[in-house]
Motif scaffolding. Structure first.
Motif, PDB file in Angstrom:
ATOM      1  N   LEU A 116      -7.310   2.992  -5.113  1.00  0.00           N
ATOM      2  CA  LEU A 116      -8.639   2.559  -4.686  1.00  0.00           C
ATOM      3  C   LEU A 116      -9.614   2.646  -5.860  1.00  0.00           C
ATOM      4  O   LEU A 116     -10.404   1.714  -6.099  1.00  0.00           O
ATOM      5  CB  LEU A 116      -9.130   3.414  -3.518  1.00  0.00           C
ATOM      6  N   GLY A 117      -9.560   3.743  -6.605  1.00  0.00           N
ATOM      7  CA  GLY A 117     -10.441   3.876  -7.766  1.00  0.00           C
ATOM      8  C   GLY A 117     -10.190   2.793  -8.791  1.00  0.00           C
ATOM      9  O   GLY A 117     -11.140   2.169  -9.306  1.00  0.00           O
ATOM     10  N   GLU A 132     -16.746  -5.043 -12.120  1.00  0.00           N
ATOM     11  CA  GLU A 132     -16.206  -3.688 -12.028  1.00  0.00           C
ATOM     12  C   GLU A 132     -17.295  -2.737 -11.553  1.00  0.00           C
ATOM     13  O   GLU A 132     -18.497  -2.979 -11.752  1.00  0.00           O
ATOM     14  CB  GLU A 132     -15.642  -3.238 -13.361  1.00  0.00           C
ATOM     15  N   ASP A 133     -16.864  -1.636 -10.930  1.00  0.00           N
ATOM     16  CA  ASP A 133     -17.830  -0.709 -10.348  1.00  0.00           C
ATOM     17  C   ASP A 133     -17.352   0.719 -10.579  1.00  0.00           C
ATOM     18  O   ASP A 133     -16.757   1.348  -9.709  1.00  0.00           O
ATOM     19  CB  ASP A 133     -17.982  -0.997  -8.846  1.00  0.00           C
ATOM     20  N   CYS A 134     -17.621   1.209 -11.796  1.00  0.00           N
ATOM     21  CA  CYS A 134     -17.171   2.559 -12.140  1.00  0.00           C
ATOM     22  C   CYS A 134     -17.876   3.629 -11.294  1.00  0.00           C
ATOM     23  O   CYS A 134     -17.309   4.691 -11.026  1.00  0.00           O
ATOM     24  CB  CYS A 134     -17.412   2.838 -13.623  1.00  0.00           C
ATOM     25  N   ALA A 154     -15.760   3.948  -8.447  1.00  0.00           N
ATOM     26  CA  ALA A 154     -14.375   4.264  -8.802  1.00  0.00           C
ATOM     27  C   ALA A 154     -14.198   5.752  -9.089  1.00  0.00           C
ATOM     28  O   ALA A 154     -13.198   6.364  -8.668  1.00  0.00           O
ATOM     29  CB  ALA A 154     -13.951   3.452 -10.018  1.00  0.00           C
ATOM     30  N   VAL A 155     -15.153   6.353  -9.794  1.00  0.00           N
ATOM     31  CA  VAL A 155     -14.996   7.732 -10.274  1.00  0.00           C
ATOM     32  C   VAL A 155     -14.743   8.743  -9.159  1.00  0.00           C
ATOM     33  O   VAL A 155     -13.847   9.587  -9.285  1.00  0.00           O
ATOM     34  CB  VAL A 155     -16.221   8.137 -11.128  1.00  0.00           C
ATOM     35  N   TYR A 161     -11.517   5.514 -18.937  1.00  0.00           N
ATOM     36  CA  TYR A 161     -12.073   4.177 -19.109  1.00  0.00           C
ATOM     37  C   TYR A 161     -13.550   4.153 -18.688  1.00  0.00           C
ATOM     38  O   TYR A 161     -14.405   3.618 -19.406  1.00  0.00           O
ATOM     39  CB  TYR A 161     -11.268   3.160 -18.291  1.00  0.00           C
ATOM     40  N   CYS A 162     -13.822   4.710 -17.528  1.00  0.00           N
ATOM     41  CA  CYS A 162     -15.204   4.691 -17.030  1.00  0.00           C
ATOM     42  C   CYS A 162     -16.120   5.528 -17.916  1.00  0.00           C
ATOM     43  O   CYS A 162     -17.303   5.199 -18.081  1.00  0.00           O
ATOM     44  CB  CYS A 162     -15.238   5.194 -15.588  1.00  0.00           C
TER      45      CYS A 162
END
Length: 377
Positions: free
Chosen positions: A334-335, A344-346, A349-350, A372-373
């Motif tokens: 999911l992250g 993208e939506d860090c 995600a985090v 990456y984030c």
């Protein structure tokens, strides 16, 4: 000339009395009939004849017949009919609980089984089914205590030993799991649950040939239960034999076309075999049949993830997690879906990647996503 006067013959009054009585009687009957007859408005239809109420025994007979034919959802409805008429019938609640568990409705199974136990806590079968429901709902410690309590009441109950074996296996206690499963079979060689559980335990321990034999024994006892073919199919799947696995999953669908679990297993089989397009379509059927079937949402999400449809994967992973049905892989996938999708939506995600690391600190995919984030800030 003397003319004599003839005496007139006197008439009887009895006929008049009889006629009078008849007239009075007729008037009384007419009056009473008028009182009984209701004048009905011709525009208002007459009330229908009341439908005879079904007996609990009728529902019970129907439920047993449906189960024998492998019609699990329909059998649940029939047992619910018994419980509606007899709220204190713990047997009907116990059967509903077990069948709900088979359909993946584990929370409902726990609730129903607990009600059966509340009605009769001295019935070991009630406790055994509650233990099964708790185990399938991933409440392993509570399941273990409940199964042991069932055996305290009846140490010869094969299903209690079978469910205890499954609990031990899920807790990673291999030796006791195998011992309990073998005990269940020895106590009753005609118990479907005993043979199914033995097959499950042997499969988890990598003894696949023996597991297949155990599942075959269970299927021979009840060839119309789709979940037995599913169990056998997973044995083939673990061995990498996708063709035989898919054949078993298809048999499950054929015998129980109204159950979501067969389509879910078939879809997952297609997914592992590399046919993600077919997997998506098959898993969609599972959810169409039963929107509350939790496993299908996660499997469907993984199939969309494999197809790189990350927007849809996000939606389905979150649905599976919200339904309290998630594996550790769901969190990092999911992250990563939040990272891979456009845009993208860090920020979203985090938290999921961190959750994945909490469950498994050595998870490389989650760590890579967090790194990456961190660089994108």
């Amino acid at each position: 000339m003397y003319i004599s006067r003839r005496r007139r013959k006197r008439r009887s009054i009895l006929p008049f009395i009889i006629i009078g009585l008849l007239l009075i009687g007729a008037a009384y009957v007419i009056n009473q009939s008028a009182n009984l007859i209701e004048l009905r408005n011709p525009l208002v239809p007459p009330e229908p004849t009341p439908t005879p109420t079904r007996s609990a025994l009728s529902y019970l007979a129907e439920a047993e017949s449906l189960y024998a034919n492998g019609q699990i959802p329909e059998a649940i409805d029939a047992y619910a009919g018994v419980a509606a008429l007899e709220p204190d019938n713990d047997e009907a609640l116990r059967w509903q609980a077990r069948l709900h568990a088979l359909l993946g409705h584990t929370a409902a199974a726990v609730t129903l089984a607990q009600k059966a136990v509340d009605i009769d806590p001295t019935e070991p079968r009630n406790l055994a089914v509650l233990a099964m429901a708790l185990d399938w709902n991933k409440q392993y410690d509570d399941a273990l205590k409940t199964a042991l309590n069932a055996l305290d009441l009846d140490a010869t109950l094969p299903e209690a030993h079978a469910y205890l074996a499954e609990i031990y296996m899920d807790k990673g206690i291999w030796a006791l799991a195998l011992e309990e499963a073998q005990t269940a079979v020895k106590l009753d060689e005609n118990s479907v649950e005993a043979w199914r559980t033995l097959g499950y335990v042997l499969d988890q321990q990598g003894r696949r040939d023996e597991a297949l034999q155990a599942y075959d024994r269970a299927i021979a006892l009840h060839p119309k239960l789709g979940y037995l073919y599913i169990g056998k199919g997973y044995v083939y799947l673990a061995g990498g034999d996708y063709e035989k696995a898919l054949a078993e999953f298809q048999r499950a669908v054929n015998v129980n076309p109204n159950s979501a679990d067969g389509y879910d297993a078939l879809g997952w089989g297609h997914m592992l075999a590399g046919a993600s397009d077919r997997a998506v379509l098959t898993l969609e059927k599972a959810i169409a049949i039963d929107p509350e079937y939790k496993p299908a949402y996660g499997d469907w999400a993984v199939a969309y993830y494999a197809r790189r449809n990350y927007e849809k994967a996000v939606e389905l992973f979150e649905r599976a997690i919200a339904m309290n049905y998630a594996t550790p892989e769901y969190y990092y996938e999911l992250g990563l879906s939040y990272i891979y999708k456009e845009p993208e939506d860090c920020a979203r995600a985090v938290p999921w990647l961190r959750k994945a690391l909490e469950l498994n600190p050595d998870n490389p995919q989650a760590r890579q996503g967090l790194d990456y984030c961190a660089k994108r800030k």
